[in-house]
Design a protein around this motif. Structure first.
Motif, PDB file in Angstrom:
ATOM      1  N   HIS A 153      -0.823  -4.084  -7.740  1.00 56.58           N
ATOM      2  CA  HIS A 153      -1.441  -4.409  -9.031  1.00 56.58           C
ATOM      3  C   HIS A 153      -0.921  -5.723  -9.573  1.00 56.58           C
ATOM      4  O   HIS A 153      -1.668  -6.487 -10.194  1.00 56.58           O
ATOM      5  CB  HIS A 153      -1.167  -3.294 -10.036  1.00 56.58           C
ATOM      6  CG  HIS A 153      -1.751  -1.978  -9.630  1.00 56.58           C
ATOM      7  ND1 HIS A 153      -3.083  -1.812  -9.374  1.00 56.58           N
ATOM      8  CD2 HIS A 153      -1.165  -0.756  -9.445  1.00 56.58           C
ATOM      9  CE1 HIS A 153      -3.318  -0.558  -9.030  1.00 56.58           C
ATOM     10  NE2 HIS A 153      -2.161   0.105  -9.065  1.00 56.58           N
ATOM     11  N   CYS A 154       0.341  -5.998  -9.387  1.00 57.39           N
ATOM     12  CA  CYS A 154       0.957  -7.204  -9.959  1.00 57.39           C
ATOM     13  C   CYS A 154       0.738  -8.431  -9.070  1.00 57.39           C
ATOM     14  O   CYS A 154       0.804  -9.572  -9.545  1.00 57.39           O
ATOM     15  CB  CYS A 154       2.448  -6.972 -10.170  1.00 57.39           C
ATOM     16  SG  CYS A 154       2.798  -5.620 -11.326  1.00 57.39           S
ATOM     17  N   SER A 188      14.315  -5.786  -2.531  1.00 56.38           N
ATOM     18  CA  SER A 188      14.772  -4.588  -3.242  1.00 56.38           C
ATOM     19  C   SER A 188      16.228  -4.777  -3.617  1.00 56.38           C
ATOM     20  O   SER A 188      16.979  -5.399  -2.883  1.00 56.38           O
ATOM     21  CB  SER A 188      14.595  -3.346  -2.361  1.00 56.38           C
ATOM     22  OG  SER A 188      15.361  -3.475  -1.201  1.00 56.38           O
ATOM     23  N   GLN A 214      10.653  -0.492  -5.755  1.00 58.39           N
ATOM     24  CA  GLN A 214      10.331  -0.763  -7.148  1.00 58.39           C
ATOM     25  C   GLN A 214       9.775  -2.173  -7.287  1.00 58.39           C
ATOM     26  O   GLN A 214      10.255  -3.121  -6.678  1.00 58.39           O
ATOM     27  CB  GLN A 214      11.588  -0.617  -8.021  1.00 58.39           C
ATOM     28  CG  GLN A 214      11.297  -0.663  -9.513  1.00 58.39           C
ATOM     29  CD  GLN A 214      12.538  -0.397 -10.341  1.00 58.39           C
ATOM     30  OE1 GLN A 214      13.641  -0.468  -9.816  1.00 58.39           O
ATOM     31  NE2 GLN A 214      12.374  -0.119 -11.620  1.00 58.39           N
ATOM     32  N   CYS A 215       8.710  -2.252  -8.107  1.00 57.17           N
ATOM     33  CA  CYS A 215       8.068  -3.544  -8.352  1.00 57.17           C
ATOM     34  C   CYS A 215       8.914  -4.345  -9.332  1.00 57.17           C
ATOM     35  O   CYS A 215       9.375  -3.818 -10.355  1.00 57.17           O
ATOM     36  CB  CYS A 215       6.660  -3.335  -8.886  1.00 57.17           C
ATOM     37  SG  CYS A 215       5.823  -4.854  -9.353  1.00 57.17           S
ATOM     38  N   TRP A 230       9.930  -8.141  -4.859  1.00 63.29           N
ATOM     39  CA  TRP A 230       8.723  -7.460  -4.346  1.00 63.29           C
ATOM     40  C   TRP A 230       7.802  -7.098  -5.504  1.00 63.29           C
ATOM     41  O   TRP A 230       8.264  -6.583  -6.535  1.00 63.29           O
ATOM     42  CB  TRP A 230       9.110  -6.183  -3.602  1.00 63.29           C
ATOM     43  CG  TRP A 230       7.909  -5.435  -3.057  1.00 63.29           C
ATOM     44  CD1 TRP A 230       7.250  -5.682  -1.924  1.00 63.29           C
ATOM     45  CD2 TRP A 230       7.258  -4.329  -3.678  1.00 63.29           C
ATOM     46  NE1 TRP A 230       6.223  -4.827  -1.756  1.00 63.29           N
ATOM     47  CE2 TRP A 230       6.183  -3.953  -2.852  1.00 63.29           C
ATOM     48  CE3 TRP A 230       7.432  -3.627  -4.869  1.00 63.29           C
ATOM     49  CZ2 TRP A 230       5.340  -2.916  -3.133  1.00 63.29           C
ATOM     50  CZ3 TRP A 230       6.588  -2.585  -5.158  1.00 63.29           C
ATOM     51  CH2 TRP A 230       5.551  -2.227  -4.292  1.00 63.29           C
ATOM     52  N   CYS A 288       4.151  -5.114  -6.640  1.00 64.74           N
ATOM     53  CA  CYS A 288       3.212  -4.062  -6.202  1.00 64.74           C
ATOM     54  C   CYS A 288       1.806  -4.648  -6.073  1.00 64.74           C
ATOM     55  O   CYS A 288       1.546  -5.772  -6.526  1.00 64.74           O
ATOM     56  CB  CYS A 288       3.217  -2.901  -7.199  1.00 64.74           C
ATOM     57  SG  CYS A 288       2.560  -3.340  -8.813  1.00 64.74           S
ATOM     58  N   CYS A 336       3.493   5.814  -7.963  1.00 67.06           N
ATOM     59  CA  CYS A 336       2.843   5.154  -6.834  1.00 67.06           C
ATOM     60  C   CYS A 336       1.319   5.073  -7.042  1.00 67.06           C
ATOM     61  O   CYS A 336       0.767   5.612  -8.007  1.00 67.06           O
ATOM     62  CB  CYS A 336       3.177   5.878  -5.519  1.00 67.06           C
ATOM     63  SG  CYS A 336       2.670   4.945  -4.042  1.00 67.06           S
ATOM     64  N   VAL A 337       0.652   4.388  -6.144  1.00 73.04           N
ATOM     65  CA  VAL A 337      -0.801   4.271  -6.220  1.00 73.04           C
ATOM     66  C   VAL A 337      -1.479   5.588  -5.897  1.00 73.04           C
ATOM     67  O   VAL A 337      -2.605   5.833  -6.297  1.00 73.04           O
ATOM     68  CB  VAL A 337      -1.288   3.163  -5.257  1.00 73.04           C
ATOM     69  CG1 VAL A 337      -0.829   1.819  -5.712  1.00 73.04           C
ATOM     70  CG2 VAL A 337      -0.836   3.437  -3.827  1.00 73.04           C
ATOM     71  N   THR A 389       7.146   3.844   0.096  1.00 74.18           N
ATOM     72  CA  THR A 389       7.055   2.774   1.089  1.00 74.18           C
ATOM     73  C   THR A 389       5.929   3.009   2.083  1.00 74.18           C
ATOM     74  O   THR A 389       5.471   2.079   2.732  1.00 74.18           O
ATOM     75  CB  THR A 389       8.392   2.662   1.842  1.00 74.18           C
ATOM     76  OG1 THR A 389       8.679   3.935   2.444  1.00 74.18           O
ATOM     77  CG2 THR A 389       9.521   2.268   0.902  1.00 74.18           C
ATOM     78  N   PHE A 391       7.029   3.030  -5.976  1.00 78.00           N
ATOM     79  CA  PHE A 391       5.971   3.217  -4.976  1.00 78.00           C
ATOM     80  C   PHE A 391       6.586   3.734  -3.694  1.00 78.00           C
ATOM     81  O   PHE A 391       7.695   3.351  -3.335  1.00 78.00           O
ATOM     82  CB  PHE A 391       5.241   1.891  -4.697  1.00 78.00           C
ATOM     83  CG  PHE A 391       4.555   1.320  -5.905  1.00 78.00           C
ATOM     84  CD1 PHE A 391       3.223   1.617  -6.155  1.00 78.00           C
ATOM     85  CD2 PHE A 391       5.245   0.533  -6.812  1.00 78.00           C
ATOM     86  CE1 PHE A 391       2.595   1.101  -7.270  1.00 78.00           C
ATOM     87  CE2 PHE A 391       4.613   0.027  -7.927  1.00 78.00           C
ATOM     88  CZ  PHE A 391       3.283   0.301  -8.165  1.00 78.00           C
ATOM     89  N   VAL A 411       2.394   1.546   0.216  1.00 76.13           N
ATOM     90  CA  VAL A 411       2.191   0.124  -0.093  1.00 76.13           C
ATOM     91  C   VAL A 411       2.799  -0.700   1.024  1.00 76.13           C
ATOM     92  O   VAL A 411       3.712  -0.243   1.732  1.00 76.13           O
ATOM     93  CB  VAL A 411       2.846  -0.237  -1.447  1.00 76.13           C
ATOM     94  CG1 VAL A 411       2.161   0.496  -2.574  1.00 76.13           C
ATOM     95  CG2 VAL A 411       4.336   0.087  -1.441  1.00 76.13           C
TER      96      VAL A 411
END
Length: 1446
Positions: A1195-1196, A1287, A1166-1167, A1191, A1193, A1154-1155, A1176, A1174, A1179
């Motif tokens: 960053h993406c 998801s 999951q990204c 979904w 994240c 996670c962040v 829930t 991550f 994020v």
């Protein structure tokens, strides 16, 4: 009493630092002045401020109690007289009341003295002198005061005087002291009795009280043995002399009867009447007057002697038995005739610290004067002090912390080895001569030859004072000097009388208070008596005063009486010292002590002998003085020993007296300390006498006596001769000095020889007489001449000549130099500089001739002038030609500077011209100078005009054209000077030409211009102060490009996006950089050999730099293509690494996700792109949607992903602008990459490959389970994404199921596993998310993968109670520590995995516990046989039962 008039001030000295350096030399200097007043004050230089080194916290002391009116001699005589009168009447059972006459208290002492002076009571009555006596007592005549005074005298004093004269009280009638309401009872002072009675602890330390109070007090008396007690002086020796049995004090306390009015009727006291008893013992008591034992009830028993008297036999007869104690007339006479106790100070009952004493002292002063202590004037305190010591009506009691040993608590000055640590800048005070610890033991003080540490003389004493606390009239022990330093606090007021008036002062005090000296002959040595200075001055004694403030010294001179008092709380320190001039006085003092039978503090003869033993190092003056004193001592000792020999004392022995304590070698008679000799007898071991008092030793015959001597006379003479030789060594030295001073020219000695004679005098400490001073003066003159001669030879003032300075103040003229050379030849000593200076004089005269010749020329050159001046630099002589030479030199140099400056046109600046003109103005008038000045002024005017014009052209608005500015530059180039604004104008024209060339070259070239180049041109063009035609068009083009960038940013970037436009448009350069950096911190893996670490395109800045450096669009596209490959490679590695976390079955304590980079904790999501997990809660997670959604994240998810239709117009508008910029190349590449991906995606959608993958994955199952799980996600902030947030549940054919089921990631939302799809599809789906464009093919691809299959392929329907079971499972999960989602996902995995793969039919089992829930047999791990034969209890019910059993 008359108001106190302050005596004149004593001298106050303020030494300079030079005078202050040697305290004994300074005291010797001021002695002729200061000894005329006895005391003087010394103010140190202002910067001399020693630190206070006393340990304040440890200092504690018991002060002395001082009752002020007991200190003054005449007042104490009055108090003693009144106490005697009160005692006389109290012993007869009466109370003394002092009457009031004319509204003031009657002075009984003065009345008694005046009547005695007039011949007594009978004579005064007979001659009727009572009115005269009343007038002399200060009463106004004509008011019949005399009769009142006579009545009071007859009633109170007459019986006492008759008693003192020896008349019997038995013949007296008891006086009738009829009560007068104005009379006040007298409170006896009881001075002698208080000396042995410790004060009450409840008594305040300082109290102001009225002397006359209506209360009476009992009298206590004590008798002392007549033997002399140890003198108070001995306290300074640090020990007390031994006391014999006869020295013990015998005290008897006399009880007094209760006081009654003399006029009152006597009352019966049954305790005093002899009661009749049946025994014969009564017959023993008979009246001492009538001899009868009758009338036993009228017999009185004396409380003093037990004698009996009839009340009617007494005269006058007593009508009744008196109350309390009663004494007969014989006991009364015995009590009243007892000798008085010697007066001394009491010690206080309380022990003080410095802080508590200060608080008490300040409180007393502020309460007494009713104002702050610092506001009370010193004059007021002084007058009030002398008023209080002279009155008997008021008692003021104070305390004085006097004679506190500094050896015990530390001096106020810092000492070496002491506890007080001085700072480096304060170390000078450790060795200062004014430090009272150093002064007594310095070389100039003769006390340094006394080895014993004498408290108060060699070791300082400390004094802590309060307001009114005083020190009485006294002189120092052995008539020595004393010095007192006030460390801090309020002033100390001093009074002093010169030494020559000491006997006069003693006589006056004995005359005015003879009663005190009768009982204490050495009263003035006890430091307990003061007398008003006005009284002493009225009798001719010279008295002087001063106020000693903090930081000041007071010095008292030999035999100078001094006293004083403190103005308030302060801290002082004092010590004694003795100079050589004191030695004769010291011997005289010892003789005086012998007459008074007073103890010595040290042996004067012992000190003299010790000094004589060090004759070779003594100061010559000291040696001479000691030799004279020793001669007197030897002659007296010789006379006394001859006397002893004549008395028949033949036995003798050598005795080392200095090894005995002082109290063991004191004369039995005069108490002097014996050193030279003594006589003692075997009958009295330990006792001895000096040779003056042999007859007082004992009654034994003298032949039994033994003489103890320290030195024989034969040994004393060599000691004296050594002193004499020391003094005579001076004569030889003086002869050599006279010979050197009177030498002829050929026999003169050198200056070094003269200095050697001075050094010899200092080493041998010869006296500072006229001869030595003359030698020093001659040597100093010669030394100064040598210094001046050497200075003239060295030519030290040449720098002043070079700088153009004038004549030095001490510089010699040529004529003075001639006279100085003559003076050198006339000196009594020879100087090495004399011949050299004669040569200098010759060279100076030659210089004068040459300079006169050069100055006669019209215009000499600067080189010739400088050469001549260089010669003069070696002459430290005032040469009158130098001024003209320097003037001509300055003119020549200025003309050369002008010529040099004008020869180089490019370097001649305006400042140079102004400087030359300014320097030329100060020159003396000269034709060549004036001509050059005119040319410079003209050139400066023209130059300033064109420089201003150039500055105006540069700053002109609107800007001037290039052609007009170029014409101005051409004119500026003709001026022969450097103009700063002209140079700036020329530079601007050149920059404008260069800029235009670059712009034209850019237009002619075939390449599309780059934005950075255009921006740089615009920036440069704006800074050039020339009108440029192309500049507005370039500015518009750059603004258009900036507008395009803003439009593109609005199209792509999300609101508050952390990414730049270029970062979004370019391939992702920093994929996995954060995680990579963390791993590198933990473990740095070595780079394999043979491979170099590449830094190309690793960061966005590298890519941006590569794009900016690319020559054309093709090279930029190649660079972006390379970046795409790195992007895909890095993303594949990142996805694989994140998938490994899912497949891991072992728990890793260091696993961070996670962040927030914390440990995994369900629920998680999951990204789709990076496959990272991550929380829930960390994020934003979208809510449930109808269509399958993926979904990404934070960053993406990098941009808004606009549709391709919105992007293409941006590219078209950029092509119209025809400017290259990195963002444009990145956009072009992104569109090409997007179109390429579209083709590949369409091929995949319409080929059969996707169908096979769909069958393998089982997307229908994924779709249905996604819907089931998505509906249970908590609602969070929805993030607008093109594909949305979605998801996935895991497909039923996932390998390693068992491992995964126990993984930390066993709950949450998941993506499609990578290993179940082909590499081609994986790369296609991965790049779909990397594209920052929204395409319909991406949506279609995901919809295809998640399209539901036919109902026949769906798994078996769940039990009707499935929803209920899930709710119950949710509850159970919370109890077991698992979240609802964890248990729900785990149950689904078990059902789907086992049921879907291994069998078509699912076997169920129901819980036999309390919940009655249904479970798959496979899921709970039991076989069908076990389900039929045995009861099954689920885990939840089993846990509840266990809790109940507990």
């Amino acid at each position: 009493m008359a108001e106190f008039l302050p005596p004149p001030e004593c001298p106050v000295f303020e030494p300079s630092w030079e005078e202050f350096a040697d305290p004994f030399a300074f005291i010797h200097k001021i002695r002729p002045i200061a000894e005329q007043t006895g005391i003087c004050k010394v103010r140190p230089p202002p910067d001399w401020q020693p630190p206070f080194a006393c340990d304040v916290d440890k200092l504690h002391f018991t002060p002395r109690i001082q009752r002020l009116n007991e200190l003054e001699a005449q007042t104490r005589v009055k108090l003693n007289f009144l106490d005697q009168i009160a005692k006389f009447w109290e012993l007869q059972g009466c109370t003394l009341k002092i009457p009031h006459v004319e509204r003031k208290i009657l002075d009984l002492f003065q009345l008694n003295r005046l009547v005695a002076e007039q011949g007594g009571f009978d004579v005064v009555c007979k001659e009727r002198k009572w009115t005269k006596i009343a007038t002399r007592m200060g009463f106004a005549p004509g008011k019949a005061v005399g009769s009142h005074i006579r009545a009071h005298y007859e009633r109170i004093l007459y019986p006492y005087n008759l008693f003192q004269s020896g008349a019997s009280l038995l013949c007296l009638q008891k006086p009738d002291l009829s009560s007068d309401t104005k009379d006040k009872e007298y409170k006896p002072h009881d001075i002698p009795q208080r000396q042995s009675v410790p004060p009450s602890e409840s008594c305040p330390p300082a109290r102001r009280a009225k002397r006359l109070t209506p209360e009476a007090t009992s009298i206590k008396s004590e008798t002392d043995a007549p033997e002399a007690r140890t003198h108070n002086l001995r306290r300074r020796m640090g020990c007390a002399p031994p006391k014999s049995d006869s020295d013990k004090e015998v005290r008897s306390v006399v009880k007094l009867p209760e006081k009654k009015e003399l006029s009152g009727e006597p009352e019966k006291d049954k305790s005093k009447v002899r009661s009749k008893k049946p025994t014969n013992a009564v017959d023993l008591y008979v009246c001492l007057l009538c001899g009868s034992g009758n009338d036993e009830d009228r017999l009185l028993l004396c409380d003093g002697c037990d004698d009996s008297y009839h009340t009617f036999c007494l005269i006058p007869p007593l009508h009744d038995v008196p109350k309390g104690d009663w004494r007969c007339p014989q006991c009364l006479a015995q009590e009243c005739n007892k000798p008085q106790e010697a007066f001394g100070f009491e010690q206080a009952a309380r022990d003080y610290t410095l802080r508590t004493f200060g608080e008490m002292a300040d409180a007393f002063k502020s309460d007494y004067f009713n104002m702050p202590v610092h506001m009370v004037p010193t004059e007021l305190v002084e007058k009030e002090f002398w008023r209080l010591v002279s009155t008997i009506e008021e008692d003021v009691t104070v305390e004085y912390g006097a004679d506190i040993a500094s050896k015990e608590f530390g001096s106020g000055f810092p000492v070496r080895g002491g506890k007080f640590k001085v700072r480096p800048e304060e170390e000078e005070y450790l060795d200062s001569g004014w430090n009272l610890n150093n002064m007594p033991v310095m070389e100039q003080s003769v006390l340094a030859h006394i080895t014993a540490d004498i408290c108060g003389m060699k070791l300082p004493w400390l004094y802590v004072g309060m307001c009114f606390s005083s020190f009485c009239w006294h002189i120092e022990d052995h008539w020595s000097y004393s010095i007192n330093y006030l460390h801090w606090g309020e002033p100390k007021t001093w009074y002093g009388a010169p030494g020559y008036a000491a006997e006069q002062l003693e006589d006056v005090m004995k005359k005015l208070a003879p009663e005190l000296f009768e009982s204490q002959p050495d009263l003035l040595h006890q430091l307990v008596t003061i007398m008003n200075p006005n009284t002493l001055m009225a009798h001719g004694v010279p008295v002087y005063r001063t106020n000693q403030c903090a930081g000041e010294f007071v010095i008292t001179f030999p035999r100078a009486y001094h006293s004083g008092f403190n103005q308030g709380f302060n801290f002082a320190e004092a010590v004694n010292f003795c100079t050589v001039d004191w030695l004769p006085l010291g011997r005289q003092c010892v003789e005086h002590y012998r007459l008074l039978n007073r103890y010595c503090v040290f042996s004067h003869d012992e000190m003299i002998c010790k000094m004589a033993s060090k004759a070779d190092v003594l100061d010559v003056v000291v040696a001479s003085t000691v030799q004279k004193d020793m001669a007197i001592m030897i002659e007296e000792e010789k006379r006394l020993r001859e006397k002893v020999d004549k008395l028949g004392v033949t036995d003798s022995e050598r005795v080392t007296f200095e090894l005995f304590p002082d109290d063991e070698r004191q004369c039995l008679k005069c108490k002097t300390t014996c050193f030279m000799s003594a006589v003692y007898c075997p009958c009295k071991p330990g006792l001895l006498v000096c040779l003056y008092h042999i007859e007082d030793l004992c009654s034994c015959p003298t032949y039994k006596y033994k003489l103890g001597y320290r030195y024989t006379l034969e040994e004393l003479y060599p000691m004296m001769n050594a002193l004499k030789m020391r003094a005579e060594s001076y004569n030889e030295w003086a002869s050599n000095v006279n010979e050197a001073l009177e030498a002829k020219i050929n026999n003169k000695k050198s200056l070094i020889s003269f200095k050697a004679l001075i050094e010899e005098s200092e080493m041998k400490k010869f006296p500072d007489n006229d001869l030595l001073r003359h030698l020093r003066l001659v040597t100093q003159d010669a030394d100064k001449c040598a210094s001046v001669a050497q200075q003239l030879l060295n030519g030290k003032r040449q720098t002043r000549y070079r700088s153009g300075g004038g004549k030095c103040q001490n510089q010699l003229t040529v004529n003075e130099l001639r006279l100085f050379v003559r003076q050198l030849y006339a000196l009594p000593c020879v100087l090495s500089q004399t011949p050299l200076l004669k040569d200098l004089l010759d060279r100076v005269e030659a210089f004068q001739q040459q300079s006169q010749k050069l100055l006669s020329e019209e215009m000499p050159s600067a080189a010739e002038l400088q050469e001549l001046l260089d010669v003069s630099f070696d002459f430290d002589v005032d040469l009158p030609q130098l001024a003209e030479l320097r003037t001509r030199l300055e003119q020549a140099r200025w003309l050369e500077d002008v010529q040099l400056a004008c020869s180089e046109h490019g370097s001649l600046t305006l400042d140079d011209m102004r400087r030359l003109i300014d320097s030329g103005v100060g020159l003396a008038p000269y034709p060549a100078v004036e001509k050059a000045m005119a040319k410079l002024q003209e050139l400066l005017t023209v130059s300033e005009h064109w420089d201003d014009k150039a500055r105006n052209l540069i700053k002109a608005r609107p800007r001037q054209s290039l052609s007009s500015l170029a014409a101005a530059v051409k004119e500026l180039e003709e001026i022969p000077a450097y103009l700063p604004n002209g140079a700036a104008l020329k530079d601007a024209v050149q920059k404008a030409k260069d800029w235009l060339q670059e712009v034209e070259a850019l237009q002619v070239g075939g390449r599309v211009p780059v934005l950075d180049t255009l921006a740089e041109l615009v920036t440069r063009g704006r800074s050039i102060p020339v009108h440029l035609d192309y500049l507005p068009r370039l500015e518009a083009l750059v603004a258009e490009v900036q507008a395009w960038k803003e439009c593109a940013a609005n199209t792509f970037l999300c609101e508050n996006s952390p990414y730049s436009l270029l970062e979004v448009l370019c391939p992702w350069c920093d994929i996995g950089m954060l995680s990579l950096k963390r791993k590198q911190k933990k473990l740095k893996e070595p780079v394999p050999s043979g491979k170099k670490k590449s830094t190309k395109l690793e960061t966005l800045s590298d890519l941006e730099r590569a794009l900016s450096e690319s020559k054309d669009t093709a090279s930029a596209m190649a660079t972006l293509g390379e970046a795409r490959l790195r992007e895909m490679e890095a993303l594949r590695a990142l996805r694989a690494a994140n998938e490994v976390k899912v497949l891991s079955g072992e728990e890793d304590a260091e696993l961070k996700v996670c962040v927030c980079q914390k440990e995994p904790a369900a629920p998680m999501i999951q990204c789709e792109l990076c496959r990272g997990f991550f929380h829930t809660g960390c994020v934003p997670v979208p809510g449930a949607a109808q269509a399958p959604r993926v979904w990404l994240c934070p960053h993406c998810h990098r941009s808004q992903k606009p549709p391709l239709e919105k992007i293409l117009p941006l590219l078209a508008s950029l092509q119209r602008i025809r400017v290259r910029l990195p963002e444009g190349d990145a956009l072009r590449y992104m569109i090409e990459r997007t179109v390429n991906w579209q083709h590949r995606a369409q091929q995949m959608l319409y080929s059969g490959n996707l169908k096979r993958i769909q069958d393998k994955v089982g997307s229908g199952l994924l779709s249905s389970r996604w819907q089931a799980s998505a509906g249970q996600l908590p609602e969070t902030n929805k993030v607008s994404q093109t594909i949305g947030a979605m998801s996935f549940s895991m497909p039923h054919d996932w390998d390693n199921r068992t491992i995964y089921l126990h993984s930390p990631f066993s709950t949450g939302q998941y993506c499609i596993p990578l290993h179940v799809i082909s590499t081609e599809l994986d790369e296609l789906m991965m790049e779909a998310q990397l594209l920052q464009v929204s395409l319909p093919e991406i949506q279609e691809l995901y919809q295809t993968l998640f399209t539901k299959q036919s109902p026949a392929q769906q798994p078996e329907q769940r039990s009707p109670s499935a929803a209920t079971n899930e709710k119950n499972e949710c509850c159970r999960g919370k109890k077991d520590g698992l979240s609802y989602m964890e248990r729900k996902l785990k149950r689904r995995f078990e059902r789907e995995s086992f049921c879907g793969e291994k069998r078509a039919r699912v076997d169920w089992v129901q819980c036999d516990g309390s919940c009655n829930q249904w479970f798959h047999q496979v899921c709970v791990g039991i076989s069908p046989e076990m389900a039929e034969k045995e009861d099954y209890i689920c885990a939840s019910c089993a846990g509840k039962d266990a809790q109940l059993r507990k």
